[in-house]
Design an enzyme around this catalytic site. Structure first.
Site, PDB file in Angstrom:
ATOM      1  N   SER A  92      37.042  40.143  37.081  1.00 25.35           N
ATOM      2  CA  SER A  92      36.619  41.118  38.080  1.00 25.35           C
ATOM      3  C   SER A  92      36.047  42.343  37.376  1.00 25.35           C
ATOM      4  O   SER A  92      36.750  43.038  36.645  1.00 25.35           O
ATOM      5  CB  SER A  92      37.791  41.535  38.954  1.00 25.35           C
ATOM      6  OG  SER A  92      37.417  42.693  39.681  1.00 25.35           O
ATOM      7  N   HIS A  99      33.276  38.024  39.172  1.00 26.54           N
ATOM      8  CA  HIS A  99      33.790  38.499  40.457  1.00 26.54           C
ATOM      9  C   HIS A  99      33.364  39.950  40.680  1.00 26.54           C
ATOM     10  O   HIS A  99      33.597  40.812  39.825  1.00 26.54           O
ATOM     11  CB  HIS A  99      35.316  38.387  40.457  1.00 26.54           C
ATOM     12  CG  HIS A  99      35.958  38.718  41.759  1.00 26.54           C
ATOM     13  ND1 HIS A  99      35.951  37.858  42.842  1.00 26.54           N
ATOM     14  CD2 HIS A  99      36.630  39.821  42.178  1.00 26.54           C
ATOM     15  CE1 HIS A  99      36.603  38.419  43.854  1.00 26.54           C
ATOM     16  NE2 HIS A  99      37.013  39.624  43.481  1.00 26.54           N
ATOM     17  N   ASP A 132      33.542  43.165  43.237  1.00 24.50           N
ATOM     18  CA  ASP A 132      34.299  43.767  44.335  1.00 24.50           C
ATOM     19  C   ASP A 132      33.491  44.879  44.989  1.00 24.50           C
ATOM     20  O   ASP A 132      33.317  45.950  44.404  1.00 24.50           O
ATOM     21  CB  ASP A 132      35.619  44.330  43.796  1.00 24.50           C
ATOM     22  CG  ASP A 132      36.592  43.230  43.423  1.00 24.50           C
ATOM     23  OD1 ASP A 132      36.901  42.397  44.302  1.00 24.50           O
ATOM     24  OD2 ASP A 132      37.040  43.197  42.258  1.00 24.50           O
ATOM     25  N   MET A 164      33.278  47.624  47.819  1.00 28.80           N
ATOM     26  CA  MET A 164      34.205  48.407  48.666  1.00 28.80           C
ATOM     27  C   MET A 164      33.460  49.576  49.294  1.00 28.80           C
ATOM     28  O   MET A 164      32.624  50.206  48.642  1.00 28.80           O
ATOM     29  CB  MET A 164      35.352  48.949  47.816  1.00 28.80           C
ATOM     30  CG  MET A 164      36.109  47.877  47.049  1.00 28.80           C
ATOM     31  SD  MET A 164      37.529  48.590  46.198  1.00 28.80           S
ATOM     32  CE  MET A 164      38.102  47.163  45.266  1.00 28.80           C
ATOM     33  N   HIS A 223      32.850  39.595  46.537  1.00 29.41           N
ATOM     34  CA  HIS A 223      33.986  39.832  47.436  1.00 29.41           C
ATOM     35  C   HIS A 223      33.673  41.089  48.242  1.00 29.41           C
ATOM     36  O   HIS A 223      33.732  42.200  47.713  1.00 29.41           O
ATOM     37  CB  HIS A 223      35.240  39.998  46.566  1.00 29.41           C
ATOM     38  CG  HIS A 223      36.479  40.329  47.304  1.00 29.41           C
ATOM     39  ND1 HIS A 223      37.664  40.656  46.676  1.00 29.41           N
ATOM     40  CD2 HIS A 223      36.754  40.375  48.641  1.00 29.41           C
ATOM     41  CE1 HIS A 223      38.601  40.900  47.578  1.00 29.41           C
ATOM     42  NE2 HIS A 223      38.074  40.752  48.776  1.00 29.41           N
ATOM     43  N   MET A 273      34.451  43.856  50.733  1.00 25.01           N
ATOM     44  CA  MET A 273      35.520  44.610  51.410  1.00 25.01           C
ATOM     45  C   MET A 273      34.850  45.745  52.167  1.00 25.01           C
ATOM     46  O   MET A 273      35.032  46.930  51.857  1.00 25.01           O
ATOM     47  CB  MET A 273      36.528  45.127  50.372  1.00 25.01           C
ATOM     48  CG  MET A 273      37.395  44.014  49.796  1.00 25.01           C
ATOM     49  SD  MET A 273      38.203  44.461  48.238  1.00 25.01           S
ATOM     50  CE  MET A 273      36.918  43.989  47.081  1.00 25.01           C
ATOM     51  N   MET A 279      44.625  37.117  48.626  1.00 28.31           N
ATOM     52  CA  MET A 279      44.881  38.410  47.980  1.00 28.31           C
ATOM     53  C   MET A 279      46.368  38.501  47.636  1.00 28.31           C
ATOM     54  O   MET A 279      47.221  38.373  48.511  1.00 28.31           O
ATOM     55  CB  MET A 279      44.525  39.567  48.911  1.00 28.31           C
ATOM     56  CG  MET A 279      43.044  39.729  49.247  1.00 28.31           C
ATOM     57  SD  MET A 279      41.937  39.877  47.839  1.00 28.31           S
ATOM     58  CE  MET A 279      42.614  41.290  46.976  1.00 28.31           C
ATOM     59  N   GLY A 318      41.577  46.987  47.304  1.00 28.49           N
ATOM     60  CA  GLY A 318      41.140  48.366  47.132  1.00 28.49           C
ATOM     61  C   GLY A 318      41.188  48.847  45.689  1.00 28.49           C
ATOM     62  O   GLY A 318      40.361  49.646  45.282  1.00 28.49           O
ATOM     63  N   PHE A 319      42.130  48.322  44.930  1.00 23.69           N
ATOM     64  CA  PHE A 319      42.302  48.833  43.566  1.00 23.69           C
ATOM     65  C   PHE A 319      42.699  47.706  42.612  1.00 23.69           C
ATOM     66  O   PHE A 319      43.363  46.754  43.015  1.00 23.69           O
ATOM     67  CB  PHE A 319      43.394  49.905  43.536  1.00 23.69           C
ATOM     68  CG  PHE A 319      43.093  51.064  44.446  1.00 23.69           C
ATOM     69  CD1 PHE A 319      42.247  52.083  44.034  1.00 23.69           C
ATOM     70  CD2 PHE A 319      43.619  51.103  45.730  1.00 23.69           C
ATOM     71  CE1 PHE A 319      41.933  53.133  44.890  1.00 23.69           C
ATOM     72  CE2 PHE A 319      43.312  52.149  46.595  1.00 23.69           C
ATOM     73  CZ  PHE A 319      42.468  53.174  46.178  1.00 23.69           C
ATOM     74  N   GLY A 351      44.708  46.646  38.965  1.00 30.67           N
ATOM     75  CA  GLY A 351      45.912  47.070  38.259  1.00 30.67           C
ATOM     76  C   GLY A 351      47.174  47.173  39.093  1.00 30.67           C
ATOM     77  O   GLY A 351      48.128  47.836  38.690  1.00 30.67           O
ATOM     78  N   ASP A 395      43.528  36.455  43.902  1.00 29.12           N
ATOM     79  CA  ASP A 395      42.942  37.740  43.477  1.00 29.12           C
ATOM     80  C   ASP A 395      43.971  38.859  43.562  1.00 29.12           C
ATOM     81  O   ASP A 395      44.452  39.181  44.646  1.00 29.12           O
ATOM     82  CB  ASP A 395      41.741  38.059  44.382  1.00 29.12           C
ATOM     83  CG  ASP A 395      40.958  39.291  43.935  1.00 29.12           C
ATOM     84  OD1 ASP A 395      41.166  39.746  42.797  1.00 29.12           O
ATOM     85  OD2 ASP A 395      40.129  39.773  44.730  1.00 29.12           O
ATOM     86  N   GLY A 396      44.289  39.434  42.408  1.00 28.26           N
ATOM     87  CA  GLY A 396      45.153  40.612  42.378  1.00 28.26           C
ATOM     88  C   GLY A 396      46.405  40.414  41.546  1.00 28.26           C
ATOM     89  O   GLY A 396      47.191  39.502  41.799  1.00 28.26           O
ATOM     90  N   GLY A 421      41.045  41.242  36.705  1.00 29.60           N
ATOM     91  CA  GLY A 421      40.348  42.424  36.213  1.00 29.60           C
ATOM     92  C   GLY A 421      41.031  42.980  34.988  1.00 29.60           C
ATOM     93  O   GLY A 421      40.594  42.782  33.849  1.00 29.60           O
TER      94      GLY A 421
HETATM   95  C1  DX5 Z   1      41.166  44.329  44.522  1.00 29.97           C
HETATM   96  C2  DX5 Z   1      40.098  43.394  44.011  1.00 29.97           C
HETATM   97  C3  DX5 Z   1      40.464  42.620  42.815  1.00 29.97           C
HETATM   98  C4  DX5 Z   1      40.807  43.459  41.608  1.00 29.97           C
HETATM   99  C5  DX5 Z   1      41.814  42.737  40.787  1.00 29.97           C
HETATM  100  O1  DX5 Z   1      40.779  44.799  45.774  1.00 29.97           O
HETATM  101  O2  DX5 Z   1      39.747  42.460  45.030  1.00 29.97           O
HETATM  102  O3  DX5 Z   1      39.429  41.696  42.507  1.00 29.97           O
HETATM  103  O4  DX5 Z   1      39.705  43.748  40.804  1.00 29.97           O
HETATM  104  O5  DX5 Z   1      42.209  43.545  39.752  1.00 29.97           O
HETATM  105  P1  DX5 Z   1      43.501  43.206  38.880  1.00 29.97           P
HETATM  106  O6  DX5 Z   1      43.236  41.884  38.236  1.00 29.97           O
HETATM  107  O7  DX5 Z   1      43.570  44.328  37.902  1.00 29.97           O
HETATM  108  O8  DX5 Z   1      44.662  43.157  39.829  1.00 29.97           O
HETATM  109 ZN    ZN Z   2      38.284  40.926  44.493  1.00 24.43          ZN
END
Ligand code: DX5
Ligand code: ZN
Length: 222
Positions: free
Chosen positions: A13, A38, A40, A42, A71, A73, A142, A147-148, A150, A180-181, A202
């Site tokens: 990501s 990937h 993201d 937003m 993706h 959002m 998910m 949204g974030f 980490g 994802d996440g 990510g």
């Molecule tokens: C969150 C994203 C993810 C995010 C994952 O909204 O959809 O793709 O980048 O990040 P990590 O792998 O750090 O949880």
């Molecule tokens: Zn994502």
């Protein structure tokens, strides 16, 4: 996923990459063995963060031959689907909550010649996708609230992954099951054992100095 013949796909990501060097970062994970990139998107409305839109994806396209796994959002999502298709997205995944007519959104994505995905938030039940499996190429579970990057992996979603794997296999569908996440070397084995075939990560990739080692380690957890 209990099937040794199925390749585990790794989708870094870009959310965790250096945003001042996105093209180089995409090329680096491709060299490091990533399968899909990937992306993201937003809007600060559907999720409490803002990233990038179709112009950035279009600019990245010449920097990689990887499949662009987008993706979305954003809400409403339908008015922007064509712009992401034109920008070079290969996969376009949407949340059922991002528009009133998921079936129509998926039809629109397929109509543009792209693979269509449905993303399920932690509180969204599998029933949200059950009636549109024939229009779905990818399901993304998910394991954090979107949204974030980490954030901590939400383990209660493993049962949902397992249920979706049974639904996909029982219906004979050709659908990728992504997670994802919060994916790390510690959480990836559970996600894969539950039936995921694509790990989106990510922090666990871009947060490491050696992307190839990070990708290989994630792949090896299967
Ligand atoms: C969150 C994203 C993810 C995010 C994952 O909204 O959809 O793709 O980048 O990040 P990590 O792998 O750090 O949880
Ligand atoms: Zn994502």
């Amino acid at each position: 996923m209990g099937n040794a013949a199925t390749k585990i796909l790794i989708a870094p990501s870009l959310l965790a990459a250096d945003f001042a060097r996105l093209g180089e970062e995409a090329a680096a994970v491709e060299r490091a063995g990533a399968d899909w990139l990937h992306l993201d998107v937003m809007d600060g409305h559907f999720v409490p963060n803002i990233t990038f839109g179709p112009l950035v994806i279009k600019a990245l396209k010449p920097h990689t031959r990887m499949t662009m796994d987008v993706h979305l959002m954003i809400a409403p999502v339908d008015p922007y689907i064509a712009a992401f298709a034109e920008a070079g997205a290969d996969h376009i995944s949407v949340h059922p909550e991002a528009g009133p007519h998921l079936h129509r959104s998926l039809q629109m994505i397929r109509g543009l010649g792209k693979k269509a995905g449905v993303v399920l938030n932690p509180a969204t039940p599998v029933e949200a996708v059950a009636q549109v499996l024939d229009l779905t190429d990818l399901i993304m579970v998910m394991t954090v609230n979107p949204g974030f990057g980490g954030q901590k992996f939400i383990a209660s979603q493993l049962a949902k992954i397992a249920t979706l794997r049974r639904m996909i296999d029982a219906g004979g569908h050709s659908i990728h099951l992504q997670v994802d996440g919060g994916i790390t070397r510690q959480t990836a084995p559970d996600a894969l054992a539950a039936g995921a075939d694509c790990l989106i990560a990510g922090t666990a990739i871009f947060g490491r100095p050696d992307y190839a080692a990070a990708i290989a380690e994630l792949r090896a957890t299967g």
